[in-house]
Enzyme design. Structure first.
Site, PDB file in Angstrom:
ATOM      1  N   ASP A 141       2.107  -0.939   3.198  1.00  0.00           N
ATOM      2  CA  ASP A 141       2.945  -2.037   2.708  1.00  0.00           C
ATOM      3  C   ASP A 141       3.608  -1.660   1.393  1.00  0.00           C
ATOM      4  OD1 ASP A 141       2.431  -5.530   1.761  1.00  0.00           O
ATOM      5  OD2 ASP A 141       4.122  -4.514   2.728  1.00  0.00           O
ATOM      6  N   LYS A 144       9.113   1.612   1.552  1.00  0.00           N
ATOM      7  CA  LYS A 144       9.328   1.789   2.987  1.00  0.00           C
ATOM      8  C   LYS A 144       9.672   3.233   3.326  1.00  0.00           C
ATOM      9  CE  LYS A 144       8.244  -2.266   2.466  1.00  0.00           C
ATOM     10  NZ  LYS A 144       6.757  -2.484   2.462  1.00  0.00           N
ATOM     11  N   ASP A 169       3.503  -2.964   7.666  1.00  0.00           N
ATOM     12  CA  ASP A 169       4.303  -4.161   7.437  1.00  0.00           C
ATOM     13  C   ASP A 169       5.788  -3.784   7.350  1.00  0.00           C
ATOM     14  OD1 ASP A 169       4.674  -6.621   4.791  1.00  0.00           O
ATOM     15  OD2 ASP A 169       4.843  -6.847   6.960  1.00  0.00           O
ATOM     16  N   ASN A 170       6.665  -4.747   7.587  1.00  0.00           N
ATOM     17  CA  ASN A 170       8.111  -4.615   7.330  1.00  0.00           C
ATOM     18  C   ASN A 170       8.830  -3.581   8.181  1.00  0.00           C
ATOM     19  OD1 ASN A 170       6.776  -4.783   4.169  1.00  0.00           O
ATOM     20  ND2 ASN A 170       7.979  -6.485   4.981  1.00  0.00           N
ATOM     21  N   GLU A 199       8.036 -12.717   5.521  1.00  0.00           N
ATOM     22  CA  GLU A 199       7.226 -13.732   4.825  1.00  0.00           C
ATOM     23  C   GLU A 199       8.078 -14.882   4.293  1.00  0.00           C
ATOM     24  OE1 GLU A 199       6.913 -10.459   4.347  1.00  0.00           O
ATOM     25  OE2 GLU A 199       7.272  -9.860   2.298  1.00  0.00           O
TER      26      GLU A 199
HETATM   27  O1  LIG Z   1       8.280  -2.156  -4.713  1.00  0.00           O
HETATM   28  C1  LIG Z   1       7.251  -1.553  -4.594  1.00  0.00           C
HETATM   29  N1  LIG Z   1       6.265  -1.866  -3.736  1.00  0.00           N
HETATM   30  C2  LIG Z   1       6.446  -2.968  -2.900  1.00  0.00           C
HETATM   31  C3  LIG Z   1       6.801  -2.423  -1.535  1.00  0.00           C
HETATM   32  N2  LIG Z   1       7.100  -3.540  -0.676  1.00  0.00           N
HETATM   33  C4  LIG Z   1       8.377  -3.893  -0.511  1.00  0.00           C
HETATM   34  O2  LIG Z   1       9.273  -3.297  -1.078  1.00  0.00           O
HETATM   35  C5  LIG Z   1       8.657  -5.086   0.332  1.00  0.00           C
HETATM   36  C6  LIG Z   1       9.927  -5.637   0.296  1.00  0.00           C
HETATM   37  C7  LIG Z   1      10.239  -6.786   1.049  1.00  0.00           C
HETATM   38  C8  LIG Z   1      11.590  -7.370   1.010  1.00  0.00           C
HETATM   39  C9  LIG Z   1      12.155  -7.913   2.158  1.00  0.00           C
HETATM   40  C10 LIG Z   1      13.419  -8.479   2.122  1.00  0.00           C
HETATM   41  C11 LIG Z   1      14.123  -8.494   0.938  1.00  0.00           C
HETATM   42  F1  LIG Z   1      15.348  -9.050   0.893  1.00  0.00           F
HETATM   43  C12 LIG Z   1      13.568  -7.936  -0.222  1.00  0.00           C
HETATM   44  C13 LIG Z   1      12.307  -7.380  -0.181  1.00  0.00           C
HETATM   45  C14 LIG Z   1       9.253  -7.377   1.860  1.00  0.00           C
HETATM   46  C15 LIG Z   1       7.983  -6.812   1.893  1.00  0.00           C
HETATM   47  O3  LIG Z   1       7.000  -7.362   2.664  1.00  0.00           O
HETATM   48  C16 LIG Z   1       7.677  -5.671   1.151  1.00  0.00           C
HETATM   49  O4  LIG Z   1       6.412  -5.151   1.268  1.00  0.00           O
HETATM   50  C17 LIG Z   1       6.972  -0.387  -5.412  1.00  0.00           C
HETATM   51  C18 LIG Z   1       7.478  -0.338  -6.684  1.00  0.00           C
HETATM   52  C19 LIG Z   1       7.208   0.778  -7.400  1.00  0.00           C
HETATM   53  O5  LIG Z   1       7.587   0.904  -8.654  1.00  0.00           O
HETATM   54  N3  LIG Z   1       6.489   1.765  -6.853  1.00  0.00           N
HETATM   55  C20 LIG Z   1       6.049   1.649  -5.590  1.00  0.00           C
HETATM   56  N4  LIG Z   1       6.251   0.579  -4.854  1.00  0.00           N
HETATM   57 MG   LIG Z   2       5.393  -6.024   2.951  1.00  0.00          MG
END
Ligand SMILES: O=C(NCCNC(=O)c1cc(-c2ccc(F)cc2)cc(O)c1O)c1cc(O)ncn1
Ligand SMILES: [Mg+2]
Length: 214
Positions: A141, A144, A169-170, A199
């Site tokens: 999760d 991506k 997920d996603n 979600e």
């Molecule tokens: O952003 C980091 N992790 C979250 C990853 N998860 C997602 O990006 C994520 C995004 C969405 C999402 C869906 C639609 C939309 F319009 C915007 C966002 C949904 C989800 O369910 C996710 O799980 C991250 C930062 C960092 O500095 N280093 C490592 N990782």
């Molecule tokens: Mg997610």
């Protein structure tokens, strides 16, 4: 300066959830994200699918890639048998700090090892540093574009055994096209798509469950 969304989510938990009650923490976050401010937790609809997979696998060792505020961490940990080993990786230290407090509010800090750092750096250290042989369940999760490289890395590091389950997920929104293409065409996995929604929205999304065949 203005608070961050993770901070506001934590305050909603501390205000509305009962200490030591994981279900109330889950409900407080879902209420906050549905009625106050959207946040990228796996959410209640996909969360029920996650719960059913965790209950079915009944894992002794779990890896979560992407802790965020700890919502799915709490969902998973509350279902684990005593003595299970649960490691969750978070890249962003500020977010990890919030997650630790959400996990503590649920009273699950003794069941969870939250490790800060990049998944690509930490996965090769799992065996030596965290005393893990293989993972029964991996919940993907995080970023991506890291799902595919990190899955290949887990294969190379011998962290998957015959029967290990990957739950991602996603896979539709934001989407993980290279991961889906790989996992659905690889003879080393048997995959199944669980259609759901992003979600707290009506947008299509889903979880991909894949069994490693060895
Ligand atoms: O952003 C980091 N992790 C979250 C990853 N998860 C997602 O990006 C994520 C995004 C969405 C999402 C869906 C639609 C939309 F319009 C915007 C966002 C949904 C989800 O369910 C996710 O799980 C991250 C930062 C960092 O500095 N280093 C490592 N990782
Ligand atoms: Mg997610």
């Amino acid at each position: 300066t203005r608070s961050t969304r993770p901070q506001r989510l934590l305050h909603a938990v501390q205000k509305n959830a009962t200490r030591g009650d994981p279900r109330s923490v889950i409900n407080a976050i879902d209420q906050f994200c549905r009625h106050k401010e959207w946040a990228m937790n796996v959410g209640d609809e996909k969360g029920c699918i996650l719960d059913s997979v965790v209950s079915e696998v009944n894992p002794s060792t779990v890896l979560e890639l992407g802790t965020y505020c700890g919502y799915s961490t709490v969902r998973i940990a509350r279902l684990l048998p005593p003595g299970a080993k649960f490691i969750t990786l978070e890249f962003n230290p500020k977010v990890a700090k919030i997650a630790r407090q959400v996990i503590a509010w649920a009273g699950l800090e003794d069941k969870i090892q939250l490790v800060e750092g990049a998944s690509g750096d930490l996965i090769p250290k799992m065996k030596e540093q965290f005393g893990v042989e293989t993972f029964d369940l991996v919940f993907l999760d995080h970023w991506k574009d890291r799902y595919l490289p990190d899955t290949k890395l887990m294969e190379e590091c011998g962290l998957l055994k015959k029967g290990s389950i990957l739950l991602a997920d996603n896979v539709i929104c934001p989407g993980t096209p290279d991961y889906l293409e790989y996992i659905r065409n690889s003879p080393r996995y048997k995959s199944q798509y669980f259609k759901s929604h992003l979600e707290y929205t009506k947008v299509e999304d889903g979880l991909e469950k894949s069994v490693f065949l060895g």
